[in-house]
Design an enzyme around this catalytic site. Structure first.
Site, PDB file in Angstrom:
ATOM      1  N   PHE A  35       0.814  -1.212   0.000  1.00 31.82           N
ATOM      2  CA  PHE A  35       0.000   0.000   0.000  1.00 31.82           C
ATOM      3  C   PHE A  35       0.848   1.262   0.000  1.00 31.82           C
ATOM      4  CE2 PHE A  35      -2.627  -3.300   1.722  1.00 31.82           C
ATOM      5  CZ  PHE A  35      -3.823  -3.089   1.079  1.00 31.82           C
ATOM      6  N   ASP A 106      -6.887  -8.907   5.172  1.00 27.82           N
ATOM      7  CA  ASP A 106      -7.051  -9.931   4.137  1.00 27.82           C
ATOM      8  C   ASP A 106      -7.529 -11.285   4.655  1.00 27.82           C
ATOM      9  OD1 ASP A 106      -4.689 -11.084   5.252  1.00 27.82           O
ATOM     10  OD2 ASP A 106      -3.457  -9.800   3.973  1.00 27.82           O
ATOM     11  N   HIS A 121      -7.772  -3.717  12.080  1.00 29.67           N
ATOM     12  CA  HIS A 121      -8.399  -2.867  11.065  1.00 29.67           C
ATOM     13  C   HIS A 121      -9.592  -3.544  10.397  1.00 29.67           C
ATOM     14  CE1 HIS A 121      -4.307  -0.578  10.660  1.00 29.67           C
ATOM     15  NE2 HIS A 121      -4.919  -0.345  11.804  1.00 29.67           N
ATOM     16  N   CYS A 132     -28.118  -1.354  11.192  1.00 33.37           N
ATOM     17  CA  CYS A 132     -28.478  -2.422  12.135  1.00 33.37           C
ATOM     18  C   CYS A 132     -27.310  -3.348  12.463  1.00 33.37           C
ATOM     19  CB  CYS A 132     -29.660  -3.235  11.601  1.00 33.37           C
ATOM     20  SG  CYS A 132     -29.238  -4.327  10.225  1.00 33.37           S
ATOM     21  N   CYS A 154     -28.739  -3.101   2.855  1.00 28.94           N
ATOM     22  CA  CYS A 154     -28.874  -4.143   3.871  1.00 28.94           C
ATOM     23  C   CYS A 154     -29.956  -5.146   3.459  1.00 28.94           C
ATOM     24  CB  CYS A 154     -29.244  -3.490   5.202  1.00 28.94           C
ATOM     25  SG  CYS A 154     -29.492  -4.679   6.535  1.00 28.94           S
TER      26      CYS A 154
END
Ligand SMILES: [Zn+2]
Length: 270
Positions: A35, A106, A121, A132, A154
């Site tokens: 990254f 990952d 994370h 919800c 959702c």
């Protein structure tokens, strides 16, 4: 065998608590791109600003369209766990490592068999409803985006919330529970091992500082990190080679201990 590795193997085998913190370097060999840094995707291909929490809140549809592209770049070539992930799972099996704390999203540590895992994370394979809290596989959410339904909504009947990747976005706070547990583990550990993290991203970068005050700090990396000056052990090299070497050193030590017990038993019987 490398003397330092043998010394570290002795240290962690005798230690009361061993915590491992991993970063992106652990997953490079699995095909997850870097990254940060010059070669990193944030520097060349994607703009981190597009993936911030405030962008998600302002423009969830655009966020998810960009996220689909990012997801395919991040995980399109992933080949599964590598020897570094497997070595850490093995160290847990051997009763040496107590917990793995990872900055990676990952899911490869769990796939390799690590059970006691704190994903600081979050995990990219999951998405959650912002209203919800319903959890949905991210692949399902991405299929919606591919079908032109962005942002994905959702699936719970009657809920009008939309989904968010279950990861900590830039500009979003770390989940308190995960970080507090990681901090407690760092503080209580006799040995704290960092693998493949440049240790530049706070607050995870402060964990080794706290750990080094209390116990031994070991850093495994291909290059220099921000905390090298605090480390009691510095192991340079690719984690897919150095971590299996550590497993071997631990197994050699456990083998010697078993032999020693065997000799005692024979003596007692004789
Ligand atoms: Zn919902």
């Amino acid at each position: 065998m490398d003397e330092q590795m043998a010394a570290l193997a002795d240290e962690i085998s005798a230690a009361g608590g061993v915590t491992v913190l991993t970063g992106a370097g652990v997953s490079n060999a699995s095909g997850v791109p870097t990254f940060r840094g010059e070669e990193g995707i944030w520097n060349n291909e994607f703009d981190p600003a597009d993936f911030r929490m405030d962008r998600f809140e302002r423009d969830p549809a655009g966020f998810w369209t960009d996220r689909l592209e990012l997801h395919e770049r991040m995980f399109g070539d992933v080949t599964g766990p590598n020897d570094a992930h497997r070595a850490l799972a093995r160290l847990e099996d051997l009763g040496v490592v107590d917990v793995v704390v990872t900055q990676n999203t990952d899911g490869l540590h769990a796939e390799a068999g690590t059970n006691r895992l704190i994903e600081l994370h979050g995990n990219n394979a999951r998405s959650v409803c912002v209203e919800c809290g319903e959890s949905v596989p991210t692949e399902t959410a991405l299929d919606d985006v591919r079908a032109g339904n962005s942002p994905p909504s959702c699936p719970v009947v009657g809920c009008t919330g939309h989904l968010k990747p279950d990861v900590v976005l830039f500009g979003e706070r770390l989940p308190g529970g995960a970080y507090d547990s990681a901090r407690r583990m760092a503080w209580e550990s006799d040995v704290f091992i960092v693998v493949g993290s440049s240790l530049t991203v706070a607050p995870a970068s402060t964990l080794p500082e706290e750990a080094a005050e209390r116990g031994q700090l070991a850093i495994f990396d291909t290059g220099e990190t921000e905390k090298d000056h605090l480390a009691h052990y510095l192991v340079r090299g690719d984690a897919t080679e150095t971590l299996p070497a550590l497993v071997e050193a631990v197994q050699a030590r456990l083998g010697r201990e078993a032999d020693a017990r065997g000799v005692e038993n024979v003596t007692q019987e004789g």
